[in-house]
Scaffold this motif. Structure first.
Motif, short mmCIF file in Angstrom:
data_model
loop_
_atom_site.label_atom_id
_atom_site.label_comp_id
_atom_site.label_asym_id
_atom_site.label_seq_id
_atom_site.Cartn_x
_atom_site.Cartn_y
_atom_site.Cartn_z
N MET A 1 11.12 -6.65 -1.02
CA MET A 1 11.77 -7.32 -1.83
C MET A 1 12.14 -6.72 -3.39
O MET A 1 13.15 -6.86 -3.89
CB MET A 1 11.27 -8.74 -1.80
N GLU A 2 10.92 -6.30 -3.74
CA GLU A 2 10.91 -5.57 -5.05
C GLU A 2 11.92 -4.41 -4.87
O GLU A 2 12.53 -4.02 -6.10
CB GLU A 2 9.68 -4.95 -5.36
N ALA A 3 12.05 -3.56 -3.84
CA ALA A 3 12.79 -2.54 -3.75
C ALA A 3 14.23 -2.81 -3.75
O ALA A 3 15.11 -2.00 -4.34
CB ALA A 3 12.34 -1.62 -2.52
N PHE A 4 14.56 -4.17 -3.06
CA PHE A 4 15.89 -4.53 -3.32
C PHE A 4 16.50 -5.09 -4.49
O PHE A 4 17.63 -5.21 -4.66
CB PHE A 4 16.07 -5.40 -2.05
N ALA A 5 15.50 -5.66 -5.44
CA ALA A 5 15.89 -6.44 -6.57
C ALA A 5 17.08 -5.62 -7.26
O ALA A 5 17.87 -6.40 -7.85
CB ALA A 5 14.72 -6.62 -7.41
N GLN B 1 26.56 -14.83 -5.10
CA GLN B 1 25.34 -14.14 -5.03
C GLN B 1 25.31 -12.99 -4.10
O GLN B 1 25.68 -13.19 -3.04
CB GLN B 1 24.09 -15.07 -4.70
N LEU B 2 24.57 -12.02 -4.35
CA LEU B 2 24.40 -10.90 -3.53
C LEU B 2 23.32 -11.18 -2.29
O LEU B 2 22.33 -11.51 -3.08
CB LEU B 2 24.15 -9.39 -4.29
N HIS B 3 23.64 -10.67 -1.07
CA HIS B 3 22.66 -10.66 -0.16
C HIS B 3 22.53 -9.24 0.57
O HIS B 3 23.81 -8.88 0.84
CB HIS B 3 22.90 -11.68 0.96
N LEU B 4 21.59 -8.75 0.81
CA LEU B 4 21.40 -7.58 1.77
C LEU B 4 21.15 -7.72 3.13
O LEU B 4 20.22 -8.65 3.33
CB LEU B 4 20.31 -6.57 1.00
N VAL B 5 21.95 -7.12 4.00
CA VAL B 5 21.43 -7.35 5.27
C VAL B 5 20.32 -6.58 5.97
O VAL B 5 20.63 -5.07 5.69
CB VAL B 5 22.80 -7.07 6.17
N LYS C 1 17.15 -15.09 1.65
CA LYS C 1 17.51 -15.73 2.83
C LYS C 1 18.48 -16.56 2.23
O LYS C 1 18.76 -16.93 0.86
CB LYS C 1 16.53 -16.49 3.41
N LEU C 2 19.51 -17.18 2.95
CA LEU C 2 20.66 -17.74 2.75
C LEU C 2 20.54 -19.49 2.55
O LEU C 2 19.40 -19.75 3.59
CB LEU C 2 21.75 -17.57 3.82
N ALA D 1 17.79 3.80 -0.11
CA ALA D 1 16.97 4.74 0.22
C ALA D 1 16.52 5.80 -0.91
O ALA D 1 15.57 6.27 -1.03
CB ALA D 1 17.52 5.74 1.45
N GLU D 2 17.70 6.12 -1.67
CA GLU D 2 17.66 7.25 -2.67
C GLU D 2 16.54 6.61 -3.99
O GLU D 2 15.73 7.35 -4.28
CB GLU D 2 18.98 7.58 -3.45
N LEU D 3 16.97 5.33 -4.24
CA LEU D 3 16.11 4.68 -5.36
C LEU D 3 14.70 4.52 -4.84
O LEU D 3 13.67 4.94 -5.77
CB LEU D 3 16.51 3.52 -5.62
N THR D 4 14.28 4.40 -3.42
CA THR D 4 13.14 4.15 -3.09
C THR D 4 12.25 5.46 -3.05
O THR D 4 11.09 5.58 -3.36
CB THR D 4 13.03 3.53 -1.60
#
Length: 161
Positions: A10-14, A95-99, A128-129, A147-150
């Motif tokens: 979740m932190e990686a997606f923030a 709001q943005l959501h990542l699949v 979650k929605l 992937a690049e940021l991680t």
């Protein structure tokens, strides 16, 4: 002895779920070290991402219905439905959501409905929605940004060790 250097998902997606304006910085011929490289390239990656967000969603509206556990149930439009939406960025309720997961969509066997019918496709989202109204739009595939940021964050963590 830390936690194995694994970045919380979740932190990686923030940075992608809550993007902030950033400026591109000129890239020097030499870096002062691994941390400097990771910080600068990471900033420029997020500046590119911010630009992508400012351009707005691309492609057709996604037809879906809320499913249990904060997931989305795709409504088939009769298309092939072959493509994966994993790591696509969706705009839902402004709001943005990542699949982060996709399941289902298998072709029905010799069922009464006929060979061509497909099962429902469920999308797992971060965050979650909580139900939604209006349209769902996609910014397209952003998995390479993630992937690049991680990788840069892991590189920086190793550089400090």
């Amino acid at each position: 002895g830390g936690g194995g250097g694994q970045v919380d998902k979740m932190e990686a997606f923030a940075p992608f779920l809550f993007p902030t304006p950033r400026q591109l910085h000129p890239v020097p011929l030499e870096f002062q070290g691994v941390a400097h490289f990771a910080l600068l390239i990471g900033n420029n990656l997020l500046a590119e991402f911010w630009h992508l967000i400012q351009e707005g969603p691309r492609g057709p509206v996604i037809k879906a219905m809320p499913a249990s556990d904060g997931k989305l149930n795709l409504v088939s439009d009769g298309g092939s439905g072959e493509e994966s939406l994993i790591h696509h960025l969706l705009l839902v309720n402004r709001q943005l959501h990542l699949v982060v997961g996709q399941s289902g969509g298998e072709r029905g066997g010799g069922s009464a409905e006929g060979e061509g019918s497909r099962g429902p496709v469920l999308l797992t989202l971060k965050p979650k929605l909580n139900g939604f109204q209006g349209q769902i739009r996609s910014f397209g595939y952003v998995g390479s940004f993630v992937a690049e940021l991680t990788a840069l964050q892991e590189l920086a963590a190793r550089g400090e060790a």
